[in-house]
Design an enzyme around this catalytic site. Structure first.
Site, PDB file in Angstrom:
ATOM      1  N   LYS A 288      -0.331  45.437  70.884  1.00  0.00           N
ATOM      2  CA  LYS A 288      -1.618  44.838  69.891  1.00  0.00           C
ATOM      3  C   LYS A 288      -2.531  44.864  70.277  1.00  0.00           C
ATOM      4  O   LYS A 288      -3.602  45.254  70.956  1.00  0.00           O
ATOM      5  CB  LYS A 288      -1.940  43.212  70.827  1.00  0.00           C
ATOM      6  CG  LYS A 288      -3.498  42.698  70.235  1.00  0.00           C
ATOM      7  CD  LYS A 288      -3.392  40.668  70.659  1.00  0.00           C
ATOM      8  CE  LYS A 288      -4.433  40.290  69.866  1.00  0.00           C
ATOM      9  NZ  LYS A 288      -4.650  38.870  70.374  1.00  0.00           N
TER      10      LYS A 288
ATOM     11  N   LYS B 280     -14.948  32.233  67.615  1.00  0.00           N
ATOM     12  CA  LYS B 280     -15.266  32.005  69.139  1.00  0.00           C
ATOM     13  C   LYS B 280     -16.820  31.666  69.649  1.00  0.00           C
ATOM     14  O   LYS B 280     -17.796  32.316  68.618  1.00  0.00           O
ATOM     15  CB  LYS B 280     -15.048  33.115  69.706  1.00  0.00           C
ATOM     16  CG  LYS B 280     -13.493  33.624  69.800  1.00  0.00           C
ATOM     17  CD  LYS B 280     -12.959  34.945  70.986  1.00  0.00           C
ATOM     18  CE  LYS B 280     -11.336  34.913  70.739  1.00  0.00           C
ATOM     19  NZ  LYS B 280     -10.512  34.381  71.744  1.00  0.00           N
TER      20      LYS B 280
ATOM     21  N   ASP C  27      -8.243  32.216  64.895  1.00  0.00           N
ATOM     22  CA  ASP C  27      -8.071  32.930  66.574  1.00  0.00           C
ATOM     23  C   ASP C  27      -6.953  33.359  67.085  1.00  0.00           C
ATOM     24  O   ASP C  27      -7.260  34.525  67.716  1.00  0.00           O
ATOM     25  CB  ASP C  27      -9.179  31.927  67.116  1.00  0.00           C
ATOM     26  CG  ASP C  27      -9.775  33.148  68.814  1.00  0.00           C
ATOM     27  OD1 ASP C  27      -9.924  34.263  68.739  1.00  0.00           O
ATOM     28  OD2 ASP C  27     -10.473  32.829  69.006  1.00  0.00           O
TER      29      ASP C  27
ATOM     30  N   GLU D 103      -4.846  35.172  65.986  1.00  0.00           N
ATOM     31  CA  GLU D 103      -4.070  36.365  65.088  1.00  0.00           C
ATOM     32  C   GLU D 103      -3.735  37.374  65.782  1.00  0.00           C
ATOM     33  O   GLU D 103      -2.616  37.941  65.317  1.00  0.00           O
ATOM     34  CB  GLU D 103      -6.049  36.975  64.674  1.00  0.00           C
ATOM     35  CG  GLU D 103      -6.471  38.285  65.845  1.00  0.00           C
ATOM     36  CD  GLU D 103      -7.006  38.146  67.533  1.00  0.00           C
ATOM     37  OE1 GLU D 103      -6.343  36.558  67.831  1.00  0.00           O
ATOM     38  OE2 GLU D 103      -6.810  38.378  68.257  1.00  0.00           O
TER      39      GLU D 103
ATOM     40  N   ARG E  77      -0.714  37.044  67.361  1.00  0.00           N
ATOM     41  CA  ARG E  77       0.502  37.093  67.081  1.00  0.00           C
ATOM     42  C   ARG E  77       0.667  37.153  65.639  1.00  0.00           C
ATOM     43  O   ARG E  77       2.174  37.937  65.356  1.00  0.00           O
ATOM     44  CB  ARG E  77       1.199  35.661  67.545  1.00  0.00           C
ATOM     45  CG  ARG E  77       0.510  34.306  66.519  1.00  0.00           C
ATOM     46  CD  ARG E  77       0.037  33.066  67.576  1.00  0.00           C
ATOM     47  NE  ARG E  77      -0.512  32.931  68.306  1.00  0.00           N
ATOM     48  CZ  ARG E  77      -0.755  31.496  69.028  1.00  0.00           C
ATOM     49  NH1 ARG E  77       0.165  30.897  68.504  1.00  0.00           N
ATOM     50  NH2 ARG E  77      -1.862  31.474  70.244  1.00  0.00           N
TER      51      ARG E  77
HETATM   52  N1  BES Z   1      -7.562  37.726  72.324  1.00  0.00           N
HETATM   53  C1  BES Z   1      -7.576  36.154  72.082  1.00  0.00           C
HETATM   54  C2  BES Z   1      -7.134  35.769  73.622  1.00  0.00           C
HETATM   55  C3  BES Z   1      -8.113  35.668  75.268  1.00  0.00           C
HETATM   56  C4  BES Z   1      -8.672  34.617  75.876  1.00  0.00           C
HETATM   57  C5  BES Z   1      -7.487  36.677  75.719  1.00  0.00           C
HETATM   58  C6  BES Z   1      -9.892  35.030  76.304  1.00  0.00           C
HETATM   59  C7  BES Z   1      -8.644  36.464  77.178  1.00  0.00           C
HETATM   60  C8  BES Z   1      -9.372  35.964  77.082  1.00  0.00           C
HETATM   61  C9  BES Z   1      -6.783  35.356  71.126  1.00  0.00           C
HETATM   62  O1  BES Z   1      -6.578  35.944  70.131  1.00  0.00           O
HETATM   63  C10 BES Z   1      -7.248  34.125  70.994  1.00  0.00           C
HETATM   64  O2  BES Z   1      -8.902  34.087  70.369  1.00  0.00           O
HETATM   65  N2  BES Z   1      -6.186  33.223  71.826  1.00  0.00           N
HETATM   66  C11 BES Z   1      -6.736  31.801  71.753  1.00  0.00           C
HETATM   67  C12 BES Z   1      -5.047  31.035  70.579  1.00  0.00           C
HETATM   68  C13 BES Z   1      -5.442  29.630  70.694  1.00  0.00           C
HETATM   69  C14 BES Z   1      -6.389  29.667  69.136  1.00  0.00           C
HETATM   70  C15 BES Z   1      -4.617  28.930  69.744  1.00  0.00           C
HETATM   71  C16 BES Z   1      -6.556  31.455  72.853  1.00  0.00           C
HETATM   72  O3  BES Z   1      -6.109  31.757  73.791  1.00  0.00           O
HETATM   73  O4  BES Z   1      -7.930  30.855  72.629  1.00  0.00           O
HETATM   74 ZN    ZN Z   2      -7.626  37.710  70.341  1.00  0.00          ZN
HETATM   75 MN    MN Z   3      -7.888  35.273  68.830  1.00  0.00          MN
END
Ligand code: BES
Ligand code: ZN
Ligand code: MN
Length: 510
Positions: free
Chosen positions: A267, A279, A349, A351, A353
């Site tokens: 990724k 965020k 968010d 993104e 996947r």
């Molecule tokens: N890159 C983030 C995941 C992440 C968040 C990694 C904090 C490390 C620390 C990912 O793109 C993301 O935002 N995932 C969301 C998914 C949700 C919207 C289903 C998440 O984990 O909140």
């Molecule tokens: Zn991310």
């Molecule tokens: Mn994200």
């Protein structure tokens, strides 16, 4: 740093400093014992005076020890011998390096590599020592106008092995350690770079540089080509950004032509603002680390190429920023992925996947032996496993076991979570083939279930490195994980392939 391996008595080593260990309470390691004997109990006397107990984290530097060829003897406290395991061993190596750098020694002989670490052999000790040395010396000051100016005279380091017959295996382990350390270094450096420098184009340039210097093949697909391929899921993520997305393909062809490759997919979100599903502000800077999967693929390719592993390996990096903007994807938008499956984007968010699914479909064209994707995919994984283990999910048990074992061997561990159908139901959408989020529960698993819908054609595993790729807080910085795990996974595969070749005279994997 210039490394070498030595065998022979510690007291006879001609160097600026010889480093030996002392356990609690004042129990000499074998090498310390040798020195003490040669020095006519000089060390015993000093310890009896109460200058060192052997507690972990302590050290004692001695000059001009009688009967010893080296200018200095550095004693490193190792803690209780019964509790001396991987963590303690690595801490001892790191402590030794930090102390050595405070002496004037330009070269040193490290006898700590002879220590007995439970269930580990000399090769492990040597490989991990080389990695730990590089970890201890790593600095992220490339963007500071004043560099850390502490003098670091140490240039040459020898690792000791107890017996001469251990030398060949130790040399191999050292070469592996040095290669893996170089890979980790690259991964950390890329991870730590800010989003305004480390853009998708920057990652693409890095891949091209790596290819040029290490004899790999690099190919970059531009937006137009991605459009032609139908990668509308990936492209939906890039819509809000002014940075052009890049689709990076790296190839190492060390194996027999025609051998099915291992495909690593990383990724490469160079900044994840969340997009329209923005965020919260706190710690948002850390989302520059959202390309650590990509960085770990580049780092692993560096290690793999330096080790010249006899394997075919393909690296794929879907690289993009995730930003809000007038053209950005909106919650509720529906896109068609390269696979033809449609996706309702309920949260922009989620993104990772969305870029990975098109990369996983693209991977099919290599008829992979297996595919491993590496991604900072879910905050839920940090909640579940913290920063100790990476999350592992797979559609194939033997591949999962291989990766778990590699993680154990490299001391870069992963922990498996279930990928059961029941979880997949959370991805149902009223309007498209699937939604891109699965609700609050089991976020790491539903993210993997999403990817699982694009990986039916090959054995596949997913590493969620959201908790392990970087550290937050005062010690903020990329860790270089899971380059050790991935490198070990490939080393083991290369060993297997050569063994099979030796026994049957022909290739094993078809
Ligand atoms: N890159 C983030 C995941 C992440 C968040 C990694 C904090 C490390 C620390 C990912 O793109 C993301 O935002 N995932 C969301 C998914 C949700 C919207 C289903 C998440 O984990 O909140
Ligand atoms: Zn991310
Ligand atoms: Mn994200």
């Amino acid at each position: 740093m210039e490394f070498s391996i030595k065998s022979g008595s510690p007291e006879k080593q001609r160097s600026a400093c010889v480093v030996v260990g002392v356990f609690e309470a004042r129990k000499f390691s074998a090498a310390a014992e040798c020195i003490d004997r040669a020095a006519n109990k000089f060390l015993s006397e000093i310890l009896q005076r109460g200058d060192m107990e052997g507690k972990a984290g302590t050290s004692l530097l001695l000059h001009k020890v009688p009967g010893v060829a080296a200018d200095r003897v550095l004693l490193i406290g190792l803690g209780k011998e019964k509790e001396f395991r991987e963590k303690e061993y690595l801490a001892a190596i790191s402590a030794a390096l930090r102390q050595l750098n405070q002496t004037g020694s330009a070269d040193a002989t490290l006898c700590l590599t002879e220590l007995n670490v439970k269930k580990r052999d000399t090769s492990w000790n040597i490989r991990q020592a080389a990695i730990m040395v590089s970890e201890t010396l790593y600095r992220s000051d490339c963007l500071k106008s004043k560099k850390d100016e502490s003098t670091r005279p140490l240039r040459k380091l020898s690792f000791c092995v107890a017996r001469r017959n251990e030398l060949p295996a130790a040399e191999t382990a050292l070469a592996q350690g040095v290669a893996i350390a170089a890979g980790i270094d690259l991964t950390k450096t890329l991870g730590n770079l800010p989003g305004n420098i480390c853009t998708p184009s920057y990652l693409a340039d890095q891949a091209k540089d790596l290819a040029k210097t290490l004899g790999l093949d690099a190919q970059i697909l531009e937006r137009q080509e991605m459009e032609k391929l139908g990668m509308h899921s990936l492209l939906s993520v890039a819509r809000g950004s002014h940075q052009a997305p890049k689709f990076i393909i790296l190839r190492h062809t060390g194996g027999t032509p025609g051998d099915k490759p291992v495909v690593l997919v990383g990724k490469g979100i160079t900044f994840d603002s969340g997009g329209i599903s923005l965020k919260p502000g706190a710690e948002m800077d850390e989302m520059k680390y959202d390309m650590c999967g990509a960085a770990s693929v580049l780092g692993t390719f560096k290690a793999l190429a330096l080790m010249k592993l006899p394997l075919n390996v393909v690296g794929i990096i879907p690289a993009s920023e995730n930003m809000p903007g007038g053209a950005a994807t909106k919650p509720g938008d529906i896109v068609t992925s390269m696979s033809g499956q449609t996706i309702e984007i309920l949260n922009t968010d989620a993104e990772g996947r969305l870029v990975l699914c098109d990369a996983l479909t693209y991977a099919e064209r290599f008829t992979p032996d297996c595919v491993v994707d590496i991604a900072t995919l879910t905050g839920a994984c940090v909640v579940a496993l913290g920063n100790v283990a990476s999350g592992l999910l797979a559609n194939n048990d033997s591949l999962a076991t291989e990766l778990l074992d590699a993680g154990q061997e490299a001391y870069d561990r992963a922990w498996q979570l279930p990928l059961w159908d029941e979880y997949d139901e959370q991805l149902k959408s009223n309007f498209a083939d699937m939604a891109n989020i699965g609700g609050k529960a089991a976020g790491t698993i539903t993210a993997a279930c999403f990817l699982g819908r694009y990986t039916h054609k090959y054995p596949w595993a997913h590493l969620d490195i959201a908790g392990t790729a970087w550290r937050s807080g005062k010690e903020k910085g990329a860790t270089g994980r899971p380059v050790p795990l991935l490198s070990q996974f490939l080393i083991a595969r290369a060993d297997n392939a050569t063994d099979a070749q030796k026994t049957t005279g022909k290739r094993k994997r078809k």
